[in-house]
Design a protein around this motif. Structure first.
Motif, PDB file in Angstrom:
ATOM      1  N   LEU A  35       0.823  -1.217   0.000  1.00  0.00           N
ATOM      2  CA  LEU A  35       0.000   0.000   0.000  1.00  0.00           C
ATOM      3  C   LEU A  35       0.858   1.270   0.000  1.00  0.00           C
ATOM      4  O   LEU A  35       0.556   2.209  -0.758  1.00  0.00           O
ATOM      5  CB  LEU A  35      -0.960  -0.021   1.182  1.00  0.00           C
ATOM      6  CG  LEU A  35      -1.962   1.142   1.260  1.00  0.00           C
ATOM      7  CD1 LEU A  35      -2.748   1.272  -0.024  1.00  0.00           C
ATOM      8  CD2 LEU A  35      -2.908   0.953   2.454  1.00  0.00           C
ATOM      9  N   PRO A  36       1.941   1.369   0.799  1.00  0.00           N
ATOM     10  CA  PRO A  36       2.805   2.548   0.686  1.00  0.00           C
ATOM     11  C   PRO A  36       3.373   2.751  -0.715  1.00  0.00           C
ATOM     12  O   PRO A  36       3.498   3.889  -1.180  1.00  0.00           O
ATOM     13  CB  PRO A  36       3.916   2.262   1.701  1.00  0.00           C
ATOM     14  CG  PRO A  36       3.285   1.380   2.717  1.00  0.00           C
ATOM     15  CD  PRO A  36       2.334   0.520   1.952  1.00  0.00           C
ATOM     16  N   LEU A  37       3.707   1.652  -1.401  1.00  0.00           N
ATOM     17  CA  LEU A  37       4.211   1.784  -2.771  1.00  0.00           C
ATOM     18  C   LEU A  37       3.128   2.350  -3.682  1.00  0.00           C
ATOM     19  O   LEU A  37       3.403   3.210  -4.529  1.00  0.00           O
ATOM     20  CB  LEU A  37       4.685   0.430  -3.291  1.00  0.00           C
ATOM     21  CG  LEU A  37       5.166   0.396  -4.749  1.00  0.00           C
ATOM     22  CD1 LEU A  37       6.308   1.385  -4.968  1.00  0.00           C
ATOM     23  CD2 LEU A  37       5.600  -1.017  -5.144  1.00  0.00           C
ATOM     24  N   MET A  38       1.894   1.906  -3.507  1.00  0.00           N
ATOM     25  CA  MET A  38       0.788   2.450  -4.296  1.00  0.00           C
ATOM     26  C   MET A  38       0.608   3.940  -4.026  1.00  0.00           C
ATOM     27  O   MET A  38       0.396   4.735  -4.948  1.00  0.00           O
ATOM     28  CB  MET A  38      -0.498   1.685  -3.972  1.00  0.00           C
ATOM     29  CG  MET A  38      -0.502   0.238  -4.479  1.00  0.00           C
ATOM     30  SD  MET A  38      -1.683  -0.840  -3.600  1.00  0.00           S
ATOM     31  CE  MET A  38      -3.219   0.070  -3.782  1.00  0.00           C
ATOM     32  N   GLU A  39       0.691   4.328  -2.750  1.00  0.00           N
ATOM     33  CA  GLU A  39       0.549   5.743  -2.390  1.00  0.00           C
ATOM     34  C   GLU A  39       1.673   6.570  -2.993  1.00  0.00           C
ATOM     35  O   GLU A  39       1.458   7.704  -3.451  1.00  0.00           O
ATOM     36  CB  GLU A  39       0.539   5.885  -0.871  1.00  0.00           C
ATOM     37  CG  GLU A  39      -0.687   5.283  -0.204  1.00  0.00           C
ATOM     38  CD  GLU A  39      -0.564   5.193   1.306  1.00  0.00           C
ATOM     39  OE1 GLU A  39      -1.612   5.135   1.978  1.00  0.00           O
ATOM     40  OE2 GLU A  39       0.568   5.176   1.821  1.00  0.00           O
ATOM     41  N   LEU A  40       2.865   6.021  -3.013  1.00  0.00           N
ATOM     42  CA  LEU A  40       4.025   6.725  -3.547  1.00  0.00           C
ATOM     43  C   LEU A  40       3.939   6.872  -5.063  1.00  0.00           C
ATOM     44  O   LEU A  40       4.433   7.858  -5.636  1.00  0.00           O
ATOM     45  CB  LEU A  40       5.295   5.958  -3.167  1.00  0.00           C
ATOM     46  CG  LEU A  40       6.626   6.685  -3.185  1.00  0.00           C
ATOM     47  CD1 LEU A  40       6.625   7.823  -2.177  1.00  0.00           C
ATOM     48  CD2 LEU A  40       7.762   5.720  -2.885  1.00  0.00           C
ATOM     49  N   ALA A  41       3.311   5.909  -5.726  1.00  0.00           N
ATOM     50  CA  ALA A  41       3.257   5.897  -7.189  1.00  0.00           C
ATOM     51  C   ALA A  41       2.187   6.818  -7.756  1.00  0.00           C
ATOM     52  O   ALA A  41       2.216   7.145  -8.949  1.00  0.00           O
ATOM     53  CB  ALA A  41       3.016   4.470  -7.683  1.00  0.00           C
ATOM     54  N   LEU A  42       1.244   7.246  -6.926  1.00  0.00           N
ATOM     55  CA  LEU A  42       0.073   7.943  -7.449  1.00  0.00           C
ATOM     56  C   LEU A  42       0.384   9.252  -8.180  1.00  0.00           C
ATOM     57  O   LEU A  42      -0.222   9.522  -9.228  1.00  0.00           O
ATOM     58  CB  LEU A  42      -0.937   8.184  -6.333  1.00  0.00           C
ATOM     59  CG  LEU A  42      -2.353   8.494  -6.804  1.00  0.00           C
ATOM     60  CD1 LEU A  42      -2.916   7.363  -7.642  1.00  0.00           C
ATOM     61  CD2 LEU A  42      -3.266   8.761  -5.620  1.00  0.00           C
ATOM     62  N   PRO A  43       1.308  10.124  -7.688  1.00  0.00           N
ATOM     63  CA  PRO A  43       1.559  11.360  -8.439  1.00  0.00           C
ATOM     64  C   PRO A  43       1.980  11.108  -9.884  1.00  0.00           C
ATOM     65  O   PRO A  43       1.523  11.804 -10.800  1.00  0.00           O
ATOM     66  CB  PRO A  43       2.687  12.026  -7.630  1.00  0.00           C
ATOM     67  CG  PRO A  43       2.494  11.533  -6.241  1.00  0.00           C
ATOM     68  CD  PRO A  43       2.034  10.113  -6.403  1.00  0.00           C
ATOM     69  N   ALA A  44       2.845  10.120 -10.119  1.00  0.00           N
ATOM     70  CA  ALA A  44       3.265   9.813 -11.489  1.00  0.00           C
ATOM     71  C   ALA A  44       2.106   9.253 -12.299  1.00  0.00           C
ATOM     72  O   ALA A  44       1.955   9.566 -13.489  1.00  0.00           O
ATOM     73  CB  ALA A  44       4.441   8.832 -11.474  1.00  0.00           C
TER      74      ALA A  44
END
Length: 644
Positions: free
Chosen positions: A470-479
Motif C-alpha cells: 500500500l505505501p508503494l501504491m501511495e508513492l506511485a500515485l503522483p506519477a
C-alpha cells in the motif's frame, strides 16, 4: 478535536457560508440600488441642490427588482462558472493559476527533493495518497493546500519557503497544510472560492468599467463638445462603479475572514500534535516575520486565493478585521508560549549540507519490528483514533517504510513508464502457472517499453513484504496522475486483463483496482443521493462486512463469530451467509457508504475493526483492505502500528 467532529464542523460551516453569502448579496443589492439611483439623478435634467425626497422617489420597486435580479444573476453565474472550472482540475487549477509548476517526482534539485520527501512522509503517515507538489517562484515564505478531497489535492510551496526553512520547519508547514486537507478545511476553502467568485466579479467588473469610464472622461474633456455637466456625470458614474466594486471586494474579504481565521489556529495546533515539535511551525512563523518579503505573494490572482495560504499572502492595510489570517504574533504565542516576542532577522536558512543530505533513497530506520510482531485489535482501535491526526510514531513509521522500499523501486515509482510496470508487477500471482498466463496476456496488451520494465522489476516487487504494497501504491500515485486520458484508460484495461487471467478476483486485486480508479478519477459512476443514517445502508454494510469476515478464512464458525462481533457496533442485525462474498457488489456498496454523514462513519469503521480482529490478530491483507476502504469512505487512516 477528533477527525469526525472536525469534518462535521466543516460541513456545518458550509451552511454558515450560505448565510453570509445571502447577507453579502442583500448588502450589495442595497449599495448598487442606491448608487444607480444617485447616478440616474445626476444624469437627469433636474437642476439645483440634491433633494433627499427626489432621490427617494427614484427608488422604485421596478428599479430595486431589476438590480436584485442583476446582482443575483451575476453572483450565481460567476459562482457556477468557477465551480465548473475548479471541479474539472481540482487543486491543480489553483496551483497553475498562481503560476506554480509541478515538481517532478524524479527531480535532482536538493531543495525540491527535500520538500517531496517531507510531503511523502506526511502522506504515508496520514494514510492518504501522496499529493502532487507545486513550486511557486515567489520570494515570500508561504504554502497552501488546494482540492476538494484527497483525490485531487495538491500542496503548493514557494521558493522562499524551500530556500529559507529548515527540514523541521518545512515539516511543520506541511503538517499544517495536511491538517486542512484531513479536517475538511480544504474543501470548504474551495467552495468559498466558487461562492465568492460571483461577489468578487462585481468588483472586477466595476474596476474594468471604471477604467473605461475614466478614459471616456478624458476624451470628453479633449473634445470640448460636451458641457461641464457631462464631465461631472462621467466622473460620478466612475465613482459609482468604484463604490460598487469596493463593496464587492469588501464583502468577499469579510466572508473569507469570518470563515477562515479560526481554522488557522486549529491547523497550527494540529501541526504540533502531528510532529510533537512546536519549534518547527513556530520558527517557520518567526522567519515569516523576519523575512523582508514576509509571506506576501506577487501573483496577480493571489488575492482570490488568499484564504488558502499558510501565511497572510496579501497586505492587510488599515483594517485587520478583514485579514484572512490571525496576527502572526498571536499564532506564534499559541504554539511557542515562551517566545520573547522578537522576530530575529539573523535566523539562518538551511545549510547546504542539510539540503544536500536529502536523497531519494530515504532515511535510516526499519520496519522489521512491524513485520515480525502481530497486529491486534488494539492496533485497529489506535488507527481509528488517529484518523486525521497522525502522531510522531506514524511519522517515524513512514520514514522507516520509505527506507525499507528498495531505492530502485522508489526511483521506478517516479518514472511514467516504470510506475505502470510496478503496479502490473504487484498484480502478478505467486502461482507460477497463473503468472505465466498473466505475463502472456500483458505482453499482448501493454506497451513494449512498459512490458520490459515489468520484466525488469517483477522480481523485486514479488519479494516485497505485504506491509509495503500500500505505501508503494501511495508513492506511485503522483506519477500515475500525470498519465494522459488515453494512457490512463489503457492502463486500466491492462489491470483488468491481469486480474481476469485466473477468472478469480482476490481481495488484494479488488483493493488495488478500486483504490486506483478512485484516486485517478477513472470511476465515472457517482455515489448516488446523500445518505444520512446507518439504517439507510443496512444492505451495504452487510456486503462490506461479509467480505471482511471471510478475508483469509473459510471456517463458517469463525465467519459467524466475526459478524457477531461487528454487529455489536451497529444499530441493526447482520445475517450470516454461507455463499462466497460478492466482490462485484462491494464497489457500489462502498460508494454509497461514502455518503454517510461524518458522525455516522465511526460506527462502520468500528464494525470493520471488530470483524478483522475477532481472531486475536490482524493479517496484513485484512489491514490493507481495512485502510483502503476507510480511505474510500473519505476517512484516511494511518498505518496500523504495534501497540507499545
Amino acid at each position: 478535536m477528533d477527525f469526525f467532529t472536525a469534518q462535521d464542523n466543516a460541513r456545518r460551516k458550509t451552511g454558515r457560508l450560505v448565510v453570509l453569502l445571502i447577507a453579502a448579496v442583500v448588502a450589495l443589492i442595497a449599495v448598487t440600488t442606491l448608487v444607480i439611483t444617485i447616478v440616474v439623478y445626476f444624469m437627469s435634467d433636474q437642476q439645483g441642490e440634491v433633494m433627499v425626497s427626489s432621490l427617494l422617489a427614484g427608488l422604485t420597486p421596478e428599479l430595486m427588482g431589476a438590480v436584485a435580479l442583476g446582482v443575483v444573476g451575476l453572483v450565481v453565474i460567476g459562482g457556477l462558472y468557477k465551480r465548473f472550472q475548479l471541479r474539472r482540475g481540482g487543486g491543480r487549477v489553483v496551483a497553475e493559476t498562481l503560476g506554480g509548476r509541478e515538481i517532478a517526482t524524479g527531480t535532482e534539485n536538493p531543495g525540491e527533493r527535500r520538500i517531496l520527501n517531507v510531503v511523502e512522509e506526511m502522506a504515508i503517515a496520514s494514510g492518504m495518497p501522496v499529493p502532487p507538489v507545486y513550486l511557486l517562484d515567489e520570494a515570500g515564505i508561504n504554502a497552501f493546500a488546494a482540492g476538494f478531497d484527497t483525490r485531487d489535492a495538491v500542496i503548493g510551496i514557494t521558493r522562499g519557503a524551500i530556500d529559507n526553512l529548515s527540514r523541521d520547519e518545512l515539516q511543520g508547514v506541511v503538517a499544517h497544510e495536511f491538517s486542512h486537507i484531513l479536517h475538511g478545511d480544504m474543501r470548504l476553502n474551495m467552495r468559498l472560492i466558487s461562492v465568492l467568485h460571483g461577489v468578487l466579479l462585481i468588483g472586477l467588473l466595476g474596476y474594468i468599467l471604471l477604467r473605461s469610464t475614466a478614459f471616456r472622461g478624458r476624451s470628453v474633456r479633449r473634445s470640448n463638445n460636451q458641457n461641464g455637466k457631462g464631465v461631472v456625470v462621467v466622473l460620478a458614474l466612475g465613482i459609482a462603479l468604484a463604490v460598487i466594486g469596493y463593496a464587492g471586494t469588501f464583502f468577499g474579504n469579510w466572508i473569507k475572514a469570518a470563515v477562515s481565521r479560526q481554522r488557522e489556529y486549529l491547523a497550527d495546533a494540529s501541526a504540533v500534535q502531528y510532529t510533537r515539535n512546536p519549534d518547527g511551525i513556530g520558527q517557520a512563523l518567526i522567519k515569516i516575520g523576519s523575512h523582508s518579503q514576509g509571506a506576501r505573494l506577487e501573483a496577480s490572482q493571489a488575492s482570490e486565493y488568499s484564504h488558502l495560504f499558510f501565511g497572510q499572502g496579501m497586505k492587510v492595510g488599515f483594517n485587520r478585521l478583514l485579514a484572512t489570517h490571525p496576527p502572526l504574533d498571536k499564532r506564534i504565542k499559541r504554539v511557542m508560549p515562551s517566545w520573547n516576542g522578537e522576530f530575529d532577522a539573523a535566523l539562518n536558512a538551511p545549510t547546504a549540507g542539510e539540503v544536500a543530505s536529502e536523497s531519494v533513497a530515504g532515511f535510516s530506520g526499519s520496519v522489521s519490528a512491524y513485520a515480525s510482531t502481530t497486529m491486534t485489535g488494539a492496533s485497529a482501535q489506535a488507527a481509528i483514533a488517529s484518523i486525521g491526526q497522525p502522531g510522531p510514531r506514524h511519522l517515524a513509521n513512514a520514514k522507516a517504510t520509505l527506507d525499507a522500499l528498495p531505492a530502485r523501486i522508489r526511483q521506478a515509482a517516479q518514472d511514467p513508464y516504470a510506475v505502470r510496470a510496478l503496479i502490473y508487477a504487484l498484480l502478478l500471482s505467486q502461482n507460477t502457472q497463473v503468472r505465466e498466463r498473466q505475463l502472456a496476456s500483458l505482453q499482448q496488451a501493454a506497451l513494449p517499453d512498459v512490458y520490459r520494465e515489468v520484466m525488469s522489476h517483477a522480481g523485486d516487487v514479488l519479494m516485497l513484504r505485504d506491509q509495503l504494497r500500500l505505501p508503494l501504491m501511495e508513492l506511485a500515485l503522483p506519477a500515475l496522475k500525470n498519465l494522459s486520458v488515453d494512457q490512463a484508460m489503457h492502463f486500466r484495461q491492462c489491470i483488468v486483463e491481469l486480474i481476469n487471467a485466473d477468472n478469480n478476483v482476490s481481495l488484494f486485486e479488488w483493493t488495488l483496482y478500486h483504490w486506483l480508479i478512485h484516486h485517478m478519477g477513472l470511476d465515472s459512476k457517482g455515489s448516488g443521493p446523500a445518505v444520512r443514517k446507518l439504517n439507510n445502508v443496512q444492505q451495504e454494510c452487510q456486503v462490506l462486512l461479509n467480505v471482511l469476515a471471510r478475508a483469509g478464512q473459510d471456517d463458517p464458525d469463525k465467519v459467524s463469530a466475526a459478524l457477531n462481533a461487528a454487529e455489536k457496533e451497529l444499530p441493526f442485525a447482520l445475517s450470516v451467509k454461507n455463499e462466497a462474498p460478492d466482490m462485484k457488489a462491494l464497489g457500489p456498496a462502498v460508494s454509497r457508504l461514502r455518503r454517510l454523514r461524518p458522525q455516522q462513519k465511526p460506527a462502520v469503521l468500528q464494525a470493520m475493526a471488530r470483524c478483522i480482529e475477532h481472531s486475536g490478530q490482524i493479517k496484513p491483507a485484512e489491514a490493507e483492505l481495512f485502510r483502503v476502504i476507510a480511505d474510500m469512505l473519505e476517512c484516511p487512516m494511518p498505518p496500523l502500528l504495534i501497540e507499545e
